[in-house]
Design a protein around this motif. Structure first.
Motif, PDB file in Angstrom:
ATOM      1  N   PHE A  13       0.873  -1.052   0.090  1.00 62.66           N
ATOM      2  CA  PHE A  13       0.002   0.165  -0.148  1.00 62.66           C
ATOM      3  C   PHE A  13       0.924   1.170   0.000  1.00 62.66           C
ATOM      4  CE2 PHE A  13      -1.943  -3.375   2.316  1.00 62.66           C
ATOM      5  CZ  PHE A  13      -3.160  -3.437   1.899  1.00 62.66           C
ATOM      6  N   VAL A  14       0.763   2.028  -0.814  1.00 59.25           N
ATOM      7  CA  VAL A  14       1.347   3.524  -0.887  1.00 59.25           C
ATOM      8  C   VAL A  14       0.796   4.465  -0.007  1.00 59.25           C
ATOM      9  CG1 VAL A  14       2.458   5.250  -2.492  1.00 59.25           C
ATOM     10  CG2 VAL A  14       1.978   2.897  -3.344  1.00 59.25           C
TER      11      VAL A  14
ATOM     12  N   VAL B 125       6.792   6.204   0.967  1.00 58.21           N
ATOM     13  CA  VAL B 125       6.778   5.253   2.030  1.00 58.21           C
ATOM     14  C   VAL B 125       5.468   4.247   1.655  1.00 58.21           C
ATOM     15  CG1 VAL B 125       6.026   4.981   4.445  1.00 58.21           C
ATOM     16  CG2 VAL B 125       7.272   7.169   3.477  1.00 58.21           C
ATOM     17  N   LEU B 126       5.739   3.177   1.726  1.00 60.91           N
ATOM     18  CA  LEU B 126       4.798   1.957   1.494  1.00 60.91           C
ATOM     19  C   LEU B 126       4.691   1.074   2.705  1.00 60.91           C
ATOM     20  CD1 LEU B 126       6.697   2.289  -1.186  1.00 60.91           C
ATOM     21  CD2 LEU B 126       5.002   0.885  -2.165  1.00 60.91           C
ATOM     22  N   VAL B 127       3.537   0.258   3.010  1.00 59.83           N
ATOM     23  CA  VAL B 127       3.396  -0.544   3.836  1.00 59.83           C
ATOM     24  C   VAL B 127       3.068  -1.866   3.119  1.00 59.83           C
ATOM     25  CG1 VAL B 127       1.847  -1.435   5.966  1.00 59.83           C
ATOM     26  CG2 VAL B 127       2.388   1.079   5.497  1.00 59.83           C
ATOM     27  N   THR B 128       3.650  -3.027   3.702  1.00 57.25           N
ATOM     28  CA  THR B 128       3.496  -4.161   3.171  1.00 57.25           C
ATOM     29  C   THR B 128       2.928  -5.428   4.115  1.00 57.25           C
ATOM     30  OG1 THR B 128       4.725  -5.958   1.619  1.00 57.25           O
ATOM     31  CG2 THR B 128       5.822  -5.054   3.467  1.00 57.25           C
ATOM     32  N   VAL B 129       2.302  -6.557   3.565  1.00 60.44           N
ATOM     33  CA  VAL B 129       1.770  -7.376   4.331  1.00 60.44           C
ATOM     34  C   VAL B 129       2.592  -8.765   3.689  1.00 60.44           C
ATOM     35  CG1 VAL B 129      -0.132  -8.804   5.143  1.00 60.44           C
ATOM     36  CG2 VAL B 129      -0.432  -6.236   4.848  1.00 60.44           C
ATOM     37  N   VAL B 130       3.128  -9.353   4.640  1.00 55.64           N
ATOM     38  CA  VAL B 130       3.968 -10.518   4.129  1.00 55.64           C
ATOM     39  C   VAL B 130       3.242 -11.770   4.795  1.00 55.64           C
ATOM     40  CG1 VAL B 130       6.305 -11.317   3.812  1.00 55.64           C
ATOM     41  CG2 VAL B 130       5.949  -9.084   3.521  1.00 55.64           C
ATOM     42  N   PRO B 131       2.973 -12.598   3.932  1.00 54.58           N
ATOM     43  CA  PRO B 131       2.297 -13.692   4.692  1.00 54.58           C
ATOM     44  C   PRO B 131       3.577 -14.695   5.113  1.00 54.58           C
ATOM     45  CG  PRO B 131       2.165 -14.156   2.211  1.00 54.58           C
ATOM     46  CD  PRO B 131       2.650 -12.544   2.562  1.00 54.58           C
ATOM     47  N   GLN B 132       3.209 -15.600   6.145  1.00 56.91           N
ATOM     48  CA  GLN B 132       4.269 -16.390   6.572  1.00 56.91           C
ATOM     49  C   GLN B 132       4.145 -17.882   6.160  1.00 56.91           C
ATOM     50  OE1 GLN B 132       6.962 -15.357   8.700  1.00 56.91           O
ATOM     51  NE2 GLN B 132       6.165 -13.596   8.165  1.00 56.91           N
TER      52      GLN B 132
ATOM     53  N   PRO C 132       6.451  -1.678 -16.492  1.00 53.99           N
ATOM     54  CA  PRO C 132       6.338  -0.864 -15.143  1.00 53.99           C
ATOM     55  C   PRO C 132       4.908  -0.087 -15.349  1.00 53.99           C
ATOM     56  CG  PRO C 132       8.355  -0.327 -16.060  1.00 53.99           C
ATOM     57  CD  PRO C 132       7.698  -1.267 -17.080  1.00 53.99           C
ATOM     58  N   GLN C 133       4.446   0.039 -13.981  1.00 55.42           N
ATOM     59  CA  GLN C 133       3.348   0.761 -13.721  1.00 55.42           C
ATOM     60  C   GLN C 133       3.623   2.032 -12.706  1.00 55.42           C
ATOM     61  OE1 GLN C 133       0.627  -2.619 -12.365  1.00 55.42           O
ATOM     62  NE2 GLN C 133      -0.343  -2.204 -14.348  1.00 55.42           N
ATOM     63  N   LYS C 134       2.907   3.107 -12.757  1.00 59.03           N
ATOM     64  CA  LYS C 134       3.356   4.137 -12.038  1.00 59.03           C
ATOM     65  C   LYS C 134       2.205   3.965 -10.951  1.00 59.03           C
ATOM     66  CE  LYS C 134       6.331   5.914 -14.572  1.00 59.03           C
ATOM     67  NZ  LYS C 134       7.891   6.150 -14.219  1.00 59.03           N
ATOM     68  N   LEU C 135       2.655   4.205  -9.603  1.00 59.52           N
ATOM     69  CA  LEU C 135       1.573   4.365  -8.526  1.00 59.52           C
ATOM     70  C   LEU C 135       1.834   5.563  -7.655  1.00 59.52           C
ATOM     71  CD1 LEU C 135       2.850   0.853  -6.754  1.00 59.52           C
ATOM     72  CD2 LEU C 135       0.938   1.473  -8.618  1.00 59.52           C
ATOM     73  N   SER C 136       0.649   6.135  -7.007  1.00 61.76           N
ATOM     74  CA  SER C 136       0.354   7.129  -6.306  1.00 61.76           C
ATOM     75  C   SER C 136      -0.199   6.816  -4.878  1.00 61.76           C
ATOM     76  CB  SER C 136      -0.706   8.102  -6.916  1.00 61.76           C
ATOM     77  OG  SER C 136       0.029   8.745  -8.344  1.00 61.76           O
ATOM     78  N   VAL C 137       0.001   7.606  -3.792  1.00 63.95           N
ATOM     79  CA  VAL C 137      -0.770   7.544  -2.585  1.00 63.95           C
ATOM     80  C   VAL C 137      -2.165   6.796  -2.815  1.00 63.95           C
ATOM     81  CG1 VAL C 137      -1.460   8.768  -0.562  1.00 63.95           C
ATOM     82  CG2 VAL C 137       0.556   9.453  -1.512  1.00 63.95           C
TER      83      VAL C 137
END
Length: 158
Positions: free
Chosen positions: A104-105, A151-158, A122-127
C-alpha cells in the motif's frame, strides 16, 4: 502494573514504543514492543525506519511493524533520487511465499513510484495505490521522484 488502556483511551507515543515499560531492560522492552504491540503510530514507525538497522540497501529502509503467526507487516521507505546520489532507489525481490503479498502506498509524489511485476511493463503508483504480488513472482518498486520519499506498507504472509 496498571491495566492496559481501553480502546477508547489515548495511548502515548512512549507507550506505543514500549508497552512493557517498567518491566526489565530497555532492550527487552524494545524487543517485546515490536512483537507484542497492537498499535503503531506513524511517528513510531518513522523512528524505527531512521535506525541504522533499517537500512536494507542504497536509499532503501524497512522496519517490521507487526510480526504475527500468519503474516508480518512492514514499512518500506525509498528515498528520493536527490538523497541517493541522483539514483532512484529500488527494491527488487521475489515473493518466496506460497501466498500473495500486498503493498500500500502511503506517501509519495503523484505517479512517481514505479512498480514492475515479472517481465510486465512498469506501472506508476500514487498515494492510495495497492498492489498484489502473486506467489513466486519477482517484482521491483522504485521511487523515481527526485525530491520526495516514498513510503509503503507491506503485508507479508508467513
Amino acid at each position: 502494573p496498571a491495566p492496559p488502556p481501553s480502546s477508547a483511551e489515548e495511548v502515548s507515543p512512549e507507550e506505543d514504543r514500549n508497552p512493557d515499560r517498567g518491566r526489565g531492560s530497555v532492550e527487552e522492552a524494545e524487543s517485546a514492543s515490536q512483537f507484542n504491540r497492537t498499535l503503531v503510530r506513524r511517528e513510531t514507525a518513522m523512528e524505527e525506519l531512521a535506525r541504522d538497522s533499517a537500512n536494507i540497501g542504497p536509499g532503501c529502509r524497512a522496519a517490521v511493524l507487526f510480526h504475527e503467526a500468519a503474516f508480518d507487516t512492514a514499512m518500506l521507505m525509498l528515498e528520493p533520487a536527490s538523497a541517493n546520489n541522483g539514483r532512484s532507489p529500488e527494491l527488487s525481490e521475489q515473493n518466496s511465499s506460497a501466498l500473495e503479498m500486498l503493498y500500500f502506498v502511503s506517501e509519495a509524489e503523484d505517479q512517481k513510484v514505479e512498480f514492475k511485476l515479472g517481465k510486465r511493463r512498469p506501472q506508476k503508483l500514487s498515494v492510495g495505490s495497492e498492489v498484489v504480488i502473486p506467489a513466486g513472482e519477482t517484482y521491483s518498486l522504485k521511487n523515481v521522484s527526485r525530491t520526495q520519499r516514498a513510503v509503503l506498507v507491506t503485508v507479508v504472509p508467513q
